[in-house]
Design a protein around this motif. Structure first.
Motif, PDB file in Angstrom:
ATOM      1  N   GLU A   1       1.075  -2.733  -1.365  1.00 33.09           N
ATOM      2  CA  GLU A   1      -0.075  -2.401  -0.529  1.00 33.09           C
ATOM      3  C   GLU A   1      -1.392  -2.861  -1.142  1.00 33.09           C
ATOM      4  O   GLU A   1      -2.379  -3.034  -0.432  1.00 33.09           O
ATOM      5  CB  GLU A   1      -0.128  -0.894  -0.288  1.00 33.09           C
ATOM      6  CG  GLU A   1       1.024  -0.367   0.554  1.00 33.09           C
ATOM      7  CD  GLU A   1       0.931   1.127   0.772  1.00 33.09           C
ATOM      8  OE1 GLU A   1       0.045   1.764   0.147  1.00 33.09           O
ATOM      9  OE2 GLU A   1       1.730   1.663   1.558  1.00 33.09           O
ATOM     10  N   THR A   2      -1.421  -3.056  -2.458  1.00 26.88           N
ATOM     11  CA  THR A   2      -2.650  -3.494  -3.115  1.00 26.88           C
ATOM     12  C   THR A   2      -3.153  -4.796  -2.512  1.00 26.88           C
ATOM     13  O   THR A   2      -4.352  -4.981  -2.306  1.00 26.88           O
ATOM     14  CB  THR A   2      -2.416  -3.673  -4.629  1.00 26.88           C
ATOM     15  OG1 THR A   2      -1.940  -2.443  -5.181  1.00 26.88           O
ATOM     16  CG2 THR A   2      -3.701  -4.086  -5.333  1.00 26.88           C
ATOM     17  N   CYS A   3      -2.249  -5.694  -2.227  1.00 25.04           N
ATOM     18  CA  CYS A   3      -2.632  -6.992  -1.666  1.00 25.04           C
ATOM     19  C   CYS A   3      -2.391  -7.082  -0.161  1.00 25.04           C
ATOM     20  O   CYS A   3      -3.158  -7.729   0.550  1.00 25.04           O
ATOM     21  CB  CYS A   3      -1.876  -8.119  -2.367  1.00 25.04           C
ATOM     22  SG  CYS A   3      -2.330  -8.336  -4.106  1.00 25.04           S
ATOM     23  N   HIS A   4      -1.332  -6.452   0.308  1.00 24.12           N
ATOM     24  CA  HIS A   4      -0.958  -6.620   1.713  1.00 24.12           C
ATOM     25  C   HIS A   4      -1.464  -5.507   2.623  1.00 24.12           C
ATOM     26  O   HIS A   4      -1.311  -5.602   3.844  1.00 24.12           O
ATOM     27  CB  HIS A   4       0.563  -6.728   1.838  1.00 24.12           C
ATOM     28  CG  HIS A   4       1.114  -8.008   1.301  1.00 24.12           C
ATOM     29  ND1 HIS A   4       1.088  -9.186   2.016  1.00 24.12           N
ATOM     30  CD2 HIS A   4       1.681  -8.304   0.105  1.00 24.12           C
ATOM     31  CE1 HIS A   4       1.632 -10.149   1.290  1.00 24.12           C
ATOM     32  NE2 HIS A   4       1.989  -9.651   0.122  1.00 24.12           N
ATOM     33  N   GLY A   5      -2.059  -4.460   2.051  1.00 27.50           N
ATOM     34  CA  GLY A   5      -2.581  -3.381   2.866  1.00 27.50           C
ATOM     35  C   GLY A   5      -1.501  -2.404   3.297  1.00 27.50           C
ATOM     36  O   GLY A   5      -0.301  -2.675   3.190  1.00 27.50           O
ATOM     37  N   ARG A   6      -1.941  -1.255   3.799  1.00 24.97           N
ATOM     38  CA  ARG A   6      -0.999  -0.209   4.192  1.00 24.97           C
ATOM     39  C   ARG A   6      -0.120  -0.625   5.365  1.00 24.97           C
ATOM     40  O   ARG A   6       0.987  -0.104   5.536  1.00 24.97           O
ATOM     41  CB  ARG A   6      -1.762   1.067   4.545  1.00 24.97           C
ATOM     42  CG  ARG A   6      -2.487   1.685   3.352  1.00 24.97           C
ATOM     43  CD  ARG A   6      -3.204   2.958   3.746  1.00 24.97           C
ATOM     44  NE  ARG A   6      -3.878   3.550   2.594  1.00 24.97           N
ATOM     45  CZ  ARG A   6      -4.591   4.666   2.645  1.00 24.97           C
ATOM     46  NH1 ARG A   6      -4.725   5.309   3.805  1.00 24.97           N
ATOM     47  NH2 ARG A   6      -5.171   5.135   1.555  1.00 24.97           N
ATOM     48  N   ASP A   7      -0.623  -1.545   6.184  1.00 25.97           N
ATOM     49  CA  ASP A   7       0.154  -1.991   7.341  1.00 25.97           C
ATOM     50  C   ASP A   7       0.805  -3.340   7.089  1.00 25.97           C
ATOM     51  O   ASP A   7       1.100  -4.086   8.022  1.00 25.97           O
ATOM     52  CB  ASP A   7      -0.744  -2.064   8.580  1.00 25.97           C
ATOM     53  CG  ASP A   7      -1.902  -3.045   8.399  1.00 25.97           C
ATOM     54  OD1 ASP A   7      -2.186  -3.430   7.238  1.00 25.97           O
ATOM     55  OD2 ASP A   7      -2.516  -3.427   9.406  1.00 25.97           O
TER      56      ASP A   7
ATOM     57  N   ARG B   1       2.516  -5.988   9.767  1.00 26.35           N
ATOM     58  CA  ARG B   1       1.860  -7.278  10.006  1.00 26.35           C
ATOM     59  C   ARG B   1       2.708  -8.435   9.498  1.00 26.35           C
ATOM     60  O   ARG B   1       2.242  -9.559   9.423  1.00 26.35           O
ATOM     61  CB  ARG B   1       0.495  -7.300   9.323  1.00 26.35           C
ATOM     62  CG  ARG B   1      -0.478  -6.252   9.851  1.00 26.35           C
ATOM     63  CD  ARG B   1      -1.787  -6.218   9.065  1.00 26.35           C
ATOM     64  NE  ARG B   1      -2.496  -7.483   9.153  1.00 26.35           N
ATOM     65  CZ  ARG B   1      -2.583  -8.367   8.170  1.00 26.35           C
ATOM     66  NH1 ARG B   1      -1.966  -8.148   7.012  1.00 26.35           N
ATOM     67  NH2 ARG B   1      -3.258  -9.488   8.327  1.00 26.35           N
ATOM     68  N   ASP B   2       3.955  -8.140   9.114  1.00 22.33           N
ATOM     69  CA  ASP B   2       4.876  -9.152   8.586  1.00 22.33           C
ATOM     70  C   ASP B   2       4.310  -9.795   7.323  1.00 22.33           C
ATOM     71  O   ASP B   2       4.514 -10.973   7.073  1.00 22.33           O
ATOM     72  CB  ASP B   2       5.179 -10.217   9.644  1.00 22.33           C
ATOM     73  CG  ASP B   2       6.453 -10.994   9.316  1.00 22.33           C
ATOM     74  OD1 ASP B   2       7.322 -10.440   8.607  1.00 22.33           O
ATOM     75  OD2 ASP B   2       6.559 -12.156   9.743  1.00 22.33           O
ATOM     76  N   TRP B   3       3.573  -8.998   6.535  1.00 23.92           N
ATOM     77  CA  TRP B   3       3.039  -9.400   5.234  1.00 23.92           C
ATOM     78  C   TRP B   3       2.073 -10.574   5.311  1.00 23.92           C
ATOM     79  O   TRP B   3       1.876 -11.299   4.342  1.00 23.92           O
ATOM     80  CB  TRP B   3       4.177  -9.730   4.258  1.00 23.92           C
ATOM     81  CG  TRP B   3       5.223  -8.672   4.185  1.00 23.92           C
ATOM     82  CD1 TRP B   3       6.491  -8.749   4.665  1.00 23.92           C
ATOM     83  CD2 TRP B   3       5.087  -7.365   3.616  1.00 23.92           C
ATOM     84  NE1 TRP B   3       7.169  -7.579   4.437  1.00 23.92           N
ATOM     85  CE2 TRP B   3       6.332  -6.703   3.789  1.00 23.92           C
ATOM     86  CE3 TRP B   3       4.050  -6.679   2.979  1.00 23.92           C
ATOM     87  CZ2 TRP B   3       6.554  -5.403   3.354  1.00 23.92           C
ATOM     88  CZ3 TRP B   3       4.275  -5.380   2.544  1.00 23.92           C
ATOM     89  CH2 TRP B   3       5.510  -4.761   2.732  1.00 23.92           C
ATOM     90  N   ARG B   4       1.466 -10.780   6.461  1.00 26.77           N
ATOM     91  CA  ARG B   4       0.532 -11.907   6.605  1.00 26.77           C
ATOM     92  C   ARG B   4      -0.729 -11.681   5.778  1.00 26.77           C
ATOM     93  O   ARG B   4      -1.213 -10.559   5.640  1.00 26.77           O
ATOM     94  CB  ARG B   4       0.148 -12.113   8.076  1.00 26.77           C
ATOM     95  CG  ARG B   4       1.239 -12.745   8.920  1.00 26.77           C
ATOM     96  CD  ARG B   4       0.689 -13.198  10.263  1.00 26.77           C
ATOM     97  NE  ARG B   4       0.088 -12.104  11.000  1.00 26.77           N
ATOM     98  CZ  ARG B   4       0.768 -11.289  11.804  1.00 26.77           C
ATOM     99  NH1 ARG B   4       2.069 -11.451  11.963  1.00 26.77           N
ATOM    100  NH2 ARG B   4       0.151 -10.314  12.449  1.00 26.77           N
TER     101      ARG B   4
END
Length: 307
Positions: A205-211, A215-218
């Motif tokens: 989540e640090t880089c990809h955010g809580r969602d 968001r398919d890790w975009r």
């Protein structure tokens, strides 16, 4: 000193918004060949081909007056930096100098440069015709600064050992997840842990955010950068289609003065480290915009949002 010379084109000129410096006749000029600082006690100049790093700083007085100071470092250490003190449109001018330094032979449209340097979204009018005119100015400016300088964009070419898309063919989701767990996360916990309060605080989540999963890790997905230039006076209000490479070219050097230490760590440690993991180059302002784009160079705005 004659500026511009008969074979030069003057792209920009300005004076410091400081009384004492104006008293000594200090003024600055940017041509398609060099950057010049002129005062009664002497003249300094730097050829665009010698431009290395451009640093932009703001003092409390600068924020009040809407000015900033640019320090342009030469590629050769023997050449002293050239300083443009208390100038307006500092962020836009710094971007132009960076891009021209990467490709001094670039052909510029003077009106597009003028529009790019003079436009300020805080002064936009409320009427529909004026709003449309502002949109056209931004589109023209961004096109001239980031694409028009270099002609038709070169297609992106990923290396055979690219971690995500070797030879341009994206790996499967399972392969990418294994790479992230095996290579990226151990590096991220060690590297980002130093500024996040410890390795245990670094997660996906640090880089990809809580969602991130939804968001398919975009990417980009990290907190918005920079402030205040993008939201308060930047280019983003009417330019939703601006991509990561263009943002890297225009905003890559921007950081609030109180965040310079963290920005330096990100620029000198985090970005090059992530680039090595992906087997891609880090965004390099000594190269052209087209070079960075065609090599899918890694910069701040591959991870950080702007809104």
């Amino acid at each position: 000193m004659d500026v511009p010379l008969p074979w030069e084109r003057l792209l920009w000129s300005g004076r410091p918004l400081r009384p004492l410096r104006r008293l000594v006749g200090e003024r600055y000029m940017l041509t398609d060949f060099r950057l010049v600082s002129i005062a009664r006690n002497g003249t300094s100049e730097l050829a665009l081909s010698d431009v290395g790093e451009v640093q932009r700083t703001e003092s409390a007085v600068d924020r009040l007056l809407g000015t900033s100071t640019l320090t342009i470092h030469a590629r050769r250490r023997a050449i002293a930096p050239l300083v443009l003190t208390a100038i307006r449109s500092g962020a836009q001018l710094a971007a132009l100098i960076e891009l021209l330094g990467g490709d001094p032979r670039a052909s510029l449209d003077h009106e597009a440069v003028r529009a790019a340097l003079s436009w300020d979204p805080r002064q936009r009018a409320s009427g529909a015709p004026e709003a449309l005119a502002s949109i056209l100015v931004v589109v023209l400016a961004v096109f001239a600064v980031a694409i028009g300088l270099h002609g038709t964009a070169t297609p992106i070419a990923h290396a055979p050992d690219d971690a995500i898309a070797p030879n341009g063919m994206k790996r499967s989701r399972a392969e990418i997840i294994r790479f992230m767990e095996r290579d990226v996360m151990p590096w991220a916990r060690e590297t980002l842990g130093r500024i996040k309060g410890g390795p245990d605080r670094v997660t996906c989540e640090t880089c990809h955010g809580r969602d991130g999963q939804a968001r398919d890790w975009r990417m980009p997905a990290v907190a918005a950068l920079p402030l205040p230039d993008v939201k308060e006076r930047g280019w983003e209000i009417y330019s939703g289609s601006m991509d990561s490479q263009m943002r890297n070219a225009i905003y890559g050097y921007v950081a609030d003065s109180e965040k310079q230490t963290k920005a330096a760590y990100m620029r000198e440690i985090v970005v090059p480290g992530m680039a090595r993991l992906l087997h891609r180059p880090a965004y390099d302002f000594t190269n052209t915009y087209d070079f960075n784009r065609s090599h899918d160079a890694i910069g701040c705005y591959h991870c950080h949002r702007v809104k």
